[in-house]
Design a protein around this motif. Sequence first.
Motif, PDB file in Angstrom:
ATOM      1  N   PHE A 335       0.833  -1.216   0.000  1.00 18.24           N
ATOM      2  CA  PHE A 335       0.000   0.000   0.000  1.00 18.24           C
ATOM      3  C   PHE A 335       0.862   1.259   0.000  1.00 18.24           C
ATOM      4  O   PHE A 335       0.576   2.229  -0.716  1.00 18.24           O
ATOM      5  CB  PHE A 335      -0.924  -0.007   1.217  1.00 18.24           C
ATOM      6  N   ASP A 336       1.931   1.242   0.828  1.00 13.04           N
ATOM      7  CA  ASP A 336       2.843   2.396   0.863  1.00 13.04           C
ATOM      8  C   ASP A 336       3.474   2.638  -0.505  1.00 13.04           C
ATOM      9  O   ASP A 336       3.607   3.783  -0.943  1.00 13.04           O
ATOM     10  CB  ASP A 336       3.936   2.177   1.912  1.00 13.04           C
ATOM     11  N   ARG A 337       3.858   1.550  -1.173  1.00 15.49           N
ATOM     12  CA  ARG A 337       4.471   1.719  -2.487  1.00 15.49           C
ATOM     13  C   ARG A 337       3.482   2.325  -3.479  1.00 15.49           C
ATOM     14  O   ARG A 337       3.827   3.208  -4.262  1.00 15.49           O
ATOM     15  CB  ARG A 337       4.955   0.366  -3.017  1.00 15.49           C
ATOM     16  N   ILE A 338       2.239   1.856  -3.448  1.00 17.21           N
ATOM     17  CA  ILE A 338       1.217   2.420  -4.340  1.00 17.21           C
ATOM     18  C   ILE A 338       1.038   3.913  -4.063  1.00 17.21           C
ATOM     19  O   ILE A 338       0.944   4.734  -4.988  1.00 17.21           O
ATOM     20  CB  ILE A 338      -0.116   1.663  -4.164  1.00 17.21           C
ATOM     21  N   ARG A 339       1.019   4.277  -2.771  1.00 17.68           N
ATOM     22  CA  ARG A 339       0.831   5.689  -2.407  1.00 17.68           C
ATOM     23  C   ARG A 339       2.013   6.541  -2.850  1.00 17.68           C
ATOM     24  O   ARG A 339       1.827   7.626  -3.427  1.00 17.68           O
ATOM     25  CB  ARG A 339       0.639   5.792  -0.894  1.00 17.68           C
ATOM     26  N   PHE A 340       3.247   6.060  -2.579  1.00 12.64           N
ATOM     27  CA  PHE A 340       4.427   6.822  -2.988  1.00 12.64           C
ATOM     28  C   PHE A 340       4.495   6.952  -4.512  1.00 12.64           C
ATOM     29  O   PHE A 340       4.826   8.015  -5.049  1.00 12.64           O
ATOM     30  CB  PHE A 340       5.705   6.155  -2.469  1.00 12.64           C
ATOM     31  N   ALA A 342       1.993   6.871  -6.611  1.00 16.36           N
ATOM     32  CA  ALA A 342       0.943   7.790  -7.056  1.00 16.36           C
ATOM     33  C   ALA A 342       1.349   9.237  -6.798  1.00 16.36           C
ATOM     34  O   ALA A 342       1.139  10.125  -7.647  1.00 16.36           O
ATOM     35  CB  ALA A 342      -0.364   7.463  -6.344  1.00 16.36           C
ATOM     36  N   ASP A 343       1.944   9.492  -5.623  1.00 18.12           N
ATOM     37  CA  ASP A 343       2.410  10.861  -5.323  1.00 18.12           C
ATOM     38  C   ASP A 343       3.482  11.296  -6.312  1.00 18.12           C
ATOM     39  O   ASP A 343       3.509  12.460  -6.741  1.00 18.12           O
ATOM     40  CB  ASP A 343       2.953  10.928  -3.899  1.00 18.12           C
TER      41      ASP A 343
END
Length: 436
Positions: A335-340, A342-343
């Motif tokens: 999830f963190d990787r997806i968020r980073f 996307a940012d």
Amino acid sequence: MIKSFFCDSGARVGGSGGIRRALRQGRRALSTSCAAAALLAFSALQAMAEYTLQAGDVLRVIVPGMTDFNTAAAIDNDGMLRLGPFAPVPAAGGDLASVETLLRAAAAQMVTRRYDATGAVSFVPVPADDLRVTVDAYRPIHVYGAVRTPGASPFRPGLTVRAALAGAGGASTIVDGQRALDGAATERAQTDFSTLTLERARLIATIWRLQASLGMASADTPPDGAALGVGARSAEALLNAQRRLIETLDAQREAEIAFLKSAVAQTESRIAILTEQTARQADAVAADEEELTRVTQLLSRGVVPKDRLLDIRRAQVLSATRLLDIENDLERVKFDRIRFAADLQTAESRRRERLLGELATAQARLEEVAVRLDAARNQLALRGVAPIAALGAGVALPDVQIHRGVGALAFTLNPQLDDYVEPGDVIEVTITFVED
């Protein structure tokens, strides 16, 4: 007509006796006058670049990506600067470059603590070459005498004598020929006009910066003094402030992108580790299940004691719990990787959206200021008073002196309204009445 005379040293004299006293000052008065004229010849940009720091100035140190080292502090009365993790360094009497050199030398010997995704601690050197020192707040100026609101005012680069007087409410009395006007109402209109003129100039410079950051063709040529409605030196100071802001924001954007890229890489590495751990732990759970089946069969034949079965079941529960923990960690890191990611992908679009929002706000504010500026100009016209930018006969003219101290040197200047003030200046205002 009531006349007044200022000698070059800043002392007021009047009448034949006063003139004789001024002449007796001789060479010392001439020397002071030359020094004052030379000091006022520098532009605001040069003055700030060569500005001598004094006690009371607030400095900020910035190291991109190192929040522990981003701090601000005022220079103490002993001339030392005490900033966060740095040892005290001498600052008073020097300039920004000298303080920056000292702090960079100190930073080169320092390390900072970093934590990775697993919570492991590592120590990395502080990037001393990236360290920057800026002035967060200058010493205030003081305006007193024939002004409506004497006292201290914050200093900002590019501040002129005219703007300082406007910030103090303007001169206390205005006369139109033989007719006394409503002084308070006229002063308010004059102050509004001066303040709005400066705000209009700042907004135009801000709009130019935002358009330049967005890559708009309309920002290829910076606005000049005529477009800003101020003098050439004031225009250059405003534009230089905006250019520096562009550099700072660009550096912050690059640091943010570098951080996001590093975060994506770290999460990908962590995902690989957790995936391998999940496979190994799943094998361990399967092995425990096989062992439980085997021991259960042996127990049914009376070959092994019951305690052995209990031990196997406890081991199976621990293995299964560990597998769940690893799987939860893996999902969180994914999830963190997806968020980073996307940012990182939307960083530029979010930046443009923010800049476009600021541009729309600045343009709307500029239209509002233009309306108010026309209203202030009309109020002055109704009273037969020219705006401060075009003072002439029939208007009370302010006589201004600047009392300035640099280290142990103190002197008095007789500036023009568009000359720049410096931090710590004490501005004395008197009024000379000019009648037709």
